[in-house]
Design an enzyme around this catalytic site. Sequence first.
Site, PDB file in Angstrom:
ATOM      1  N   TYR A 685       0.768  -1.244   0.000  1.00  0.00           N
ATOM      2  CA  TYR A 685       0.000   0.000   0.000  1.00  0.00           C
ATOM      3  C   TYR A 685       0.798   1.294   0.000  1.00  0.00           C
ATOM      4  CZ  TYR A 685      -4.303  -2.579   0.560  1.00  0.00           C
ATOM      5  OH  TYR A 685      -5.362  -3.408   0.340  1.00  0.00           O
ATOM      6  N   MET A 686       1.969   1.277   0.598  1.00  0.00           N
ATOM      7  CA  MET A 686       2.683   2.537   0.700  1.00  0.00           C
ATOM      8  C   MET A 686       3.663   2.669  -0.451  1.00  0.00           C
ATOM      9  SD  MET A 686       3.166   2.656   4.846  1.00  0.00           S
ATOM     10  CE  MET A 686       4.542   1.567   4.825  1.00  0.00           C
TER      11      MET A 686
END
Length: 726
Positions: A685-686
């Site tokens: 996600y990051m």
Amino acid sequence: MDTSSDSDDDKPLLARRVPVKKEMEVHAAVKPMDDDSDDDKPLVDRKPFKTYVRKDSLKKNALMADTASPKRAAQAQASAPPEKKLKVSPSFVGKSRVKEELSDDDDDEDDVPIAQRKPSISSIKKTVLVQQKTKASSSSGCSANAAKKFLEKAKAQKLLKKKKVVKVTITKTKKEPGSGEGQKWQTLEHNGVIFPPPYESHGVKMLYDGKPVDLTNEQEEVATMFAVMKDSDYATKPKFLKNFWEDWKAILGKGHVIKKFELCDFTPIYDWAQAEKERKKSMSTEEKKRAKEEKLKAEDKYMWALVDGVKEKVGNFRVEPPGLFRGRGDHPKMGKLKTRIMPEEIVINIGKDAPIPECPIPGCRWKEIRHDNTVTWLAFWNDPINNKEFKYVFLAPSSNLKGQSDMQKYDKARVLKDYIADIRKTYTMDFSSSDPTRKQIAVATYLIDRLALRAGNEKDEDEADTVGCCSLKVEHVTLIAPNSLQFDFLGKDSIRYFNTVEVEEKVYKAIGQFKKGKAEGKDLFDKLDTTKLNLHLKAIMPGLTAKVFRTYNASITLDKLLQDTSGDTTIEKIADYQRANKEVAILCNHQRSISKGHGAQMERLEGKMTEMEALLEELEVDLDRAKKGKPPLKDSDGKVKKNQNPEALEKKIAATRQKVEKMRLDMRIKDDLKTVALGTSKINYMDPRITVAWCKLHEVPIEKIFNKSLLAKFAWAMEVEPDFRF
DNA sequence: CGCTAAACTTAGAATGTTTGTG
DNA sequence: CACAAACATTCTAAGTTTAGCG
């Protein structure tokens, strides 16, 4: 924003991660961070805007045009200038080479069978290119001094910044490395898949009604699968037992002595398996090493593929071995036999001119050979648990192909950044829409955006009963006056989402309205499903789907939180990063089960703590007496302690105090994180460029944050400027 | 369209390896 | 150096999204 109270927000945020069984008060909402600071003001106050799709934003996005659909791509390019450029640092092109260096350090034998083959024409071009670039960009290697190099480079980058930014611009189209429409590769070579070894009978007899029974190999194999699960949670679940028994019974056959499950005693097999485990553990390190090397050697050729002439790691080249199905949560099929997969069930995808992999099981052949370069899988077979589904063999995350699509994912999320303000305004307006579908879409989008919920597809009867946003049921959301909502449902992997959030008045009312008159078990959003929602989102921004919000919110939150980290030492900086990481993990509801030693570990630390505090007190007394010139007391063994001067004692006290403080903090962190999984957000996600940039800016070696696998996976992100912002 | 098939990303648990500590 | 804790890797289940069809 409610995320701002840095000092104590740990507690309320964390309070949400409730172990599934326990009930706990929830104190605060977790909200994604963003730079839109007026966002929490009543959205009504904002000026409305006219249309969904703004022309000025449409054209930003040739790159959004969707990878898979040629048609849509064409459309997107018709309405948007195709010459949208993507900046790529020079080393990007040479990435695959760098990547290999990264991941190869354990076996440098690059020229295994697959690599011996003649490279295709396109791959020759590529290789030349790659080699040219390598020199310039070899700094991201993973060797001993890589960290140092990384820092040096980062420093240089920081200083020179604008100067030598040799940005190569390439025309960004949907086509991957290859060229045609939706083509994923030009040439593809690999060696197929590896099969688990055939079952070897141990001959240990289980008991039936107290007496040993003879079993055929196959019967014994399945009995053993069951026996070894005695210590797992599954062994206590009736559904698991029932499903296993049904499948095993069928294998035993009609006339078998074993008639009743209750009379079966698997412990002899269990004991044998335990002993076997023990035996393996007690092998000398030498032997273990040898065995491992041998295995590696045998598997080496399966580990690699040649994609457009570039050697890439294969992800899961091992065919899944037979076993009992371990579905998560309350899965209707848990315990069913997952049968052995044979070559006849496996479809191979490979380049037209590539040699077809030899079938490793003598006398067998593959089910089918395909030459489909519009897909990335190397092989697949039908899942024996659910025959309608497939198991694919893909390239590893470190591969070019995966890296490219990973980058596209983040770039898409960054495009959402340009749309998000308008999207929020629109859905806020639509909270009061008279069109019920529109209203539900608005509220659902709000939840996906603010709470990072998943889309929530419909699920089959024969799967665990879990939900996401669109599939929320009436009973999953409770109104808490005046304007809070309590969510309590099982999401992906049957992980509980339990959270109470303050929401806008209108959302509160709307949810009340959606619930009204519906019985338990009914859909909260009855006018909605993921297809409709995504269709709507796509109309707003090309390529936008529900999951992009999760990526966007996770990344923007990390970016924001990393803006003002305050650590001085590397250790403190890493702690800063982890704190930010933790926030993101909580936002995404990434959980892990409490490790089995956690309680004991905490107790032990507690004990040490008390010990140290006692010592502290003792030292105080010593100090006091030393100051007054009295002789020291006897220690616990009754011996007289040696005399110490007050200065030394004071020093010791200070040091101990510090130690105690550090320990207290460590303990809190440990306890706080016991149910939080940091890894998932880091992997999925990051945007890694945020992390890399932050590391450069703060002179933290990237290796402190990304392990070897992540470094390889994120090779494409390593050259960002220190001032990169998501 | 609305459905199912297909393909790909995301997920936590289990297992294996390294590191820290007494 | 033994043991456990931390960390990394592997495994495969469980999601999302897209493609294609009637």
